[in-house]
Scaffold this motif. Structure first.
Motif, PDB file in Angstrom:
ATOM      1  N   ILE A  50      37.357  37.417  43.471  1.00  0.00           N
ATOM      2  CA  ILE A  50      35.966  37.682  43.098  1.00  0.00           C
ATOM      3  C   ILE A  50      35.884  38.908  42.201  1.00  0.00           C
ATOM      4  CG2 ILE A  50      33.651  38.196  43.958  1.00  0.00           C
ATOM      5  CD1 ILE A  50      34.617  35.445  44.753  1.00  0.00           C
ATOM      6  N   ASP A  51      35.302  38.737  41.029  1.00  0.00           N
ATOM      7  CA  ASP A  51      35.022  39.837  40.114  1.00  0.00           C
ATOM      8  C   ASP A  51      33.933  40.703  40.748  1.00  0.00           C
ATOM      9  OD1 ASP A  51      33.564  41.282  37.988  1.00  0.00           O
ATOM     10  OD2 ASP A  51      34.821  40.158  36.594  1.00  0.00           O
ATOM     11  N   TRP A  52      34.229  41.984  40.945  1.00  0.00           N
ATOM     12  CA  TRP A  52      33.319  42.877  41.669  1.00  0.00           C
ATOM     13  C   TRP A  52      32.008  43.058  40.934  1.00  0.00           C
ATOM     14  CZ3 TRP A  52      34.131  43.919  46.545  1.00  0.00           C
ATOM     15  CH2 TRP A  52      33.465  44.977  47.171  1.00  0.00           C
ATOM     16  N   ASP A  53      31.999  42.942  39.593  1.00  0.00           N
ATOM     17  CA  ASP A  53      30.779  43.121  38.811  1.00  0.00           C
ATOM     18  C   ASP A  53      29.918  41.864  38.788  1.00  0.00           C
ATOM     19  OD1 ASP A  53      31.962  45.552  38.277  1.00  0.00           O
ATOM     20  OD2 ASP A  53      31.444  45.535  36.143  1.00  0.00           O
ATOM     21  N   THR A  54      30.543  40.709  38.551  1.00  0.00           N
ATOM     22  CA  THR A  54      29.767  39.472  38.402  1.00  0.00           C
ATOM     23  C   THR A  54      29.533  38.770  39.735  1.00  0.00           C
ATOM     24  OG1 THR A  54      31.703  38.037  38.113  1.00  0.00           O
ATOM     25  CG2 THR A  54      30.827  39.128  36.132  1.00  0.00           C
ATOM     26  N   LYS A  55      30.333  39.128  40.757  1.00  0.00           N
ATOM     27  CA  LYS A  55      30.297  38.455  42.074  1.00  0.00           C
ATOM     28  C   LYS A  55      30.693  36.986  41.975  1.00  0.00           C
ATOM     29  CE  LYS A  55      28.854  42.321  43.802  1.00  0.00           C
ATOM     30  NZ  LYS A  55      29.893  43.306  44.104  1.00  0.00           N
ATOM     31  N   GLN A  56      31.336  36.620  40.889  1.00  0.00           N
ATOM     32  CA  GLN A  56      31.818  35.261  40.670  1.00  0.00           C
ATOM     33  C   GLN A  56      33.346  35.289  40.562  1.00  0.00           C
ATOM     34  OE1 GLN A  56      29.566  32.590  40.436  1.00  0.00           O
ATOM     35  NE2 GLN A  56      28.029  34.135  40.951  1.00  0.00           N
ATOM     36  N   THR A  57      33.961  34.108  40.554  1.00  0.00           N
ATOM     37  CA  THR A  57      35.405  34.014  40.341  1.00  0.00           C
ATOM     38  C   THR A  57      35.775  34.691  39.022  1.00  0.00           C
ATOM     39  OG1 THR A  57      35.516  31.942  41.565  1.00  0.00           O
ATOM     40  CG2 THR A  57      37.317  32.395  40.046  1.00  0.00           C
ATOM     41  N   MET A  58      36.836  35.464  39.034  1.00  0.00           N
ATOM     42  CA  MET A  58      37.255  36.184  37.840  1.00  0.00           C
ATOM     43  C   MET A  58      37.724  35.209  36.767  1.00  0.00           C
ATOM     44  SD  MET A  58      39.273  39.752  37.703  1.00  0.00           S
ATOM     45  CE  MET A  58      40.918  39.269  38.215  1.00  0.00           C
ATOM     46  N   LEU A  59      37.224  35.382  35.553  1.00  0.00           N
ATOM     47  CA  LEU A  59      37.552  34.520  34.416  1.00  0.00           C
ATOM     48  C   LEU A  59      38.541  35.222  33.492  1.00  0.00           C
ATOM     49  CD1 LEU A  59      33.964  33.184  33.581  1.00  0.00           C
ATOM     50  CD2 LEU A  59      35.743  32.059  34.942  1.00  0.00           C
ATOM     51  N   TYR A  60      39.165  34.423  32.615  1.00  0.00           N
ATOM     52  CA  TYR A  60      40.232  34.935  31.748  1.00  0.00           C
ATOM     53  C   TYR A  60      39.957  34.669  30.268  1.00  0.00           C
ATOM     54  CZ  TYR A  60      42.736  36.302  35.825  1.00  0.00           C
ATOM     55  OH  TYR A  60      43.071  36.955  36.977  1.00  0.00           O
ATOM     56  N   ASN A  61      40.809  35.283  29.451  1.00  0.00           N
ATOM     57  CA  ASN A  61      40.645  35.274  27.996  1.00  0.00           C
ATOM     58  C   ASN A  61      39.275  35.820  27.610  1.00  0.00           C
ATOM     59  OD1 ASN A  61      41.559  34.890  25.365  1.00  0.00           O
ATOM     60  ND2 ASN A  61      40.669  32.846  25.237  1.00  0.00           N
ATOM     61  N   ARG A  62      38.913  36.917  28.273  1.00  0.00           N
ATOM     62  CA  ARG A  62      37.659  37.592  27.952  1.00  0.00           C
ATOM     63  C   ARG A  62      37.861  38.484  26.725  1.00  0.00           C
ATOM     64  NH1 ARG A  62      38.989  38.999  33.168  1.00  0.00           N
ATOM     65  NH2 ARG A  62      39.318  41.082  32.309  1.00  0.00           N
ATOM     66  N   GLU A  63      36.750  38.937  26.166  1.00  0.00           N
ATOM     67  CA  GLU A  63      36.862  39.843  25.022  1.00  0.00           C
ATOM     68  C   GLU A  63      37.600  41.118  25.427  1.00  0.00           C
ATOM     69  OE1 GLU A  63      34.171  41.808  21.443  1.00  0.00           O
ATOM     70  OE2 GLU A  63      33.182  40.634  23.015  1.00  0.00           O
ATOM     71  N   ALA A  64      37.229  41.681  26.592  1.00  0.00           N
ATOM     72  CA  ALA A  64      37.930  42.855  27.127  1.00  0.00           C
ATOM     73  C   ALA A  64      38.991  42.373  28.119  1.00  0.00           C
ATOM     74  CB  ALA A  64      36.947  43.795  27.815  1.00  0.00           C
ATOM     75  N   LEU A  65      40.254  42.660  27.842  1.00  0.00           N
ATOM     76  CA  LEU A  65      41.349  42.189  28.701  1.00  0.00           C
ATOM     77  C   LEU A  65      41.523  43.055  29.951  1.00  0.00           C
ATOM     78  CD1 LEU A  65      43.929  41.336  25.896  1.00  0.00           C
ATOM     79  CD2 LEU A  65      42.604  39.723  27.273  1.00  0.00           C
ATOM     80  N   LEU A  66      40.805  44.191  30.000  1.00  0.00           N
ATOM     81  CA  LEU A  66      40.811  45.027  31.190  1.00  0.00           C
ATOM     82  C   LEU A  66      39.931  44.371  32.249  1.00  0.00           C
ATOM     83  CD1 LEU A  66      41.566  47.852  32.455  1.00  0.00           C
ATOM     84  CD2 LEU A  66      39.368  48.660  31.551  1.00  0.00           C
ATOM     85  N   ASN A  67      40.508  44.105  33.434  1.00  0.00           N
ATOM     86  CA  ASN A  67      39.745  43.486  34.507  1.00  0.00           C
ATOM     87  C   ASN A  67      38.741  44.469  35.116  1.00  0.00           C
ATOM     88  OD1 ASN A  67      41.233  41.054  34.436  1.00  0.00           O
ATOM     89  ND2 ASN A  67      42.755  41.832  35.875  1.00  0.00           N
ATOM     90  N   HIS A  68      37.655  43.918  35.646  1.00  0.00           N
ATOM     91  CA  HIS A  68      36.809  44.691  36.546  1.00  0.00           C
ATOM     92  C   HIS A  68      37.552  44.833  37.878  1.00  0.00           C
ATOM     93  CE1 HIS A  68      33.237  42.827  34.177  1.00  0.00           C
ATOM     94  NE2 HIS A  68      33.548  44.006  33.690  1.00  0.00           N
ATOM     95  N   TRP A  69      37.007  45.648  38.784  1.00  0.00           N
ATOM     96  CA  TRP A  69      37.496  45.638  40.148  1.00  0.00           C
ATOM     97  C   TRP A  69      37.377  44.212  40.682  1.00  0.00           C
ATOM     98  CZ3 TRP A  69      34.651  50.296  42.916  1.00  0.00           C
ATOM     99  CH2 TRP A  69      35.091  51.500  42.364  1.00  0.00           C
ATOM    100  N   PHE A  70      38.173  43.890  41.696  1.00  0.00           N
ATOM    101  CA  PHE A  70      38.071  42.556  42.267  1.00  0.00           C
ATOM    102  C   PHE A  70      38.473  42.572  43.736  1.00  0.00           C
ATOM    103  CE2 PHE A  70      42.320  42.783  40.326  1.00  0.00           C
ATOM    104  CZ  PHE A  70      43.143  42.369  41.375  1.00  0.00           C
ATOM    105  N   LEU A  71      38.137  41.486  44.410  1.00  0.00           N
ATOM    106  CA  LEU A  71      38.484  41.305  45.823  1.00  0.00           C
ATOM    107  C   LEU A  71      39.068  39.917  46.001  1.00  0.00           C
ATOM    108  CD1 LEU A  71      38.338  42.275  48.808  1.00  0.00           C
ATOM    109  CD2 LEU A  71      36.066  41.192  48.921  1.00  0.00           C
ATOM    110  N   VAL A  72      40.243  39.859  46.601  1.00  0.00           N
ATOM    111  CA  VAL A  72      40.900  38.583  46.908  1.00  0.00           C
ATOM    112  C   VAL A  72      40.709  38.306  48.393  1.00  0.00           C
ATOM    113  CG1 VAL A  72      43.029  37.238  46.745  1.00  0.00           C
ATOM    114  CG2 VAL A  72      42.656  39.185  45.199  1.00  0.00           C
ATOM    115  N   LYS A  73      40.176  37.134  48.704  1.00  0.00           N
ATOM    116  CA  LYS A  73      39.997  36.785  50.124  1.00  0.00           C
ATOM    117  C   LYS A  73      39.899  35.287  50.314  1.00  0.00           C
ATOM    118  CE  LYS A  73      34.959  37.153  50.120  1.00  0.00           C
ATOM    119  NZ  LYS A  73      33.782  37.648  50.822  1.00  0.00           N
TER     120      LYS A  73
END
Length: 269
Positions: free
Chosen positions: A246-269
């Motif tokens: 879970i992307d901590w900012d969007t509260k959705q599944t983390m997506l890839y090939n974004r404009e910014a390659l730096l991930n937000h915080w996230f939680l795996v569960k």
């Protein structure tokens, strides 16, 4: 666990072979006294093994005619990447600091992304021979590979399906060995209020994601910087084992090939 004689899809087969052969090239350097350590612009370390692994992986993935985004490859502007329906995301060595410390907790990460979502993942641990692989269709698996003699065609039949059963039911959190943040410690303390006793395990590289996927950890909070190539393959293994990142900012599944390659915080569960 015997899964019958399922034939691995061609792209997964190629990705596994790329990871295993990269593992061989890494171990050749790991078992010498000269890693050739340099430091990149962000002060992160780079070794001869990172470069050797990158070249081996790209050689295999080039035959798929799918573009490759690799930590050690050339920077590819978003203006070029944004139209890619499919791409490989690769970290030739995830956990270079762990490589330099010689603690074995580093991995080779290869993921296939379609429309920003993980469809295939391979995480290989060269020192232990542990291989995690997954796809949307097959699910997620773990096998220990002998690099001197292996047959990828038998891997499904010889692998354990993830997640595996766990005997110890104590709530277990896995966190970064090299990047433990105050926010992570606060999060673990909150979990203790809910779950009572909480086991906290420190691990390097994408092994943390794999521990959730295999069932040895219940969650992995990451409240510190990561890049897409650090997480894509491990996220694939987690998702195909039935877990979410879970992307901590969007509260959705983390997506890839974004404009910014730096991930937000996230939680795996």
């Amino acid at each position: 666990m015997n899964q019958g004689h399922t034939v691995l899809p061609k792209l997964l087969h190629i990705a596994i072979e790329a990871a295993l052969e990269a593992g061989k090239s890494i171990l050749e350097i790991y078992n010498t006294d000269d890693f050739g350590v340099e430091f990149k612009g962000d002060d992160s370390p780079l070794t001869k093994a990172d470069i050797a692994s990158h070249h081996v992986i790209v050689r295999y993935l080039d035959q798929t005619n799918i573009p490759v985004l690799s930590e050690e490859g050339k920077a590819i502007p978003y203006s070029e990447r944004k139209d890619w329906h499919q791409l490989w995301i690769v970290d030739p060595i995830d956990g270079t600091k762990e490589f330099i410390k010689r603690n074995g907790e580093f991995t080779v990460n290869i993921a296939l992304i379609e429309n920003q979502k993980t469809v295939l993942g391979v995480v290989f641990v060269p020192v232990s021979g542990e291989l995690y692989f997954s796809s949307t269709d097959l699910g997620a698996f773990k096998i220990t590979v002998n690099l001197d003699a292996y047959n990828i065609g038998n891997f499904i039949a010889e692998s354990q399906k993830l997640p595996m059963q766990r005997e110890d039911q104590t709530f277990t959190v896995v966190a970064s060995r090299s990047h433990m943040s105050a926010e992570t410690e606060d999060y673990v303390n909150e979990l203790r209020k809910t779950h009572g006793a909480v086991n906290l395990i420190s691990k390097g590289s994408s092994l943390k994601l794999c521990m959730v996927a295999e069932g040895t950890a219940d969650c992995y909070p990451r409240f510190a910087p990561t890049m897409e190539w650090d997480t894509a393959a491990g996220q694939a293994i987690c998702e195909h084992a039935g877990f979410d990142v879970i992307d901590w900012d969007t509260k959705q599944t983390m997506l890839y090939n974004r404009e910014a390659l730096l991930n937000h915080w996230f939680l795996v569960k």
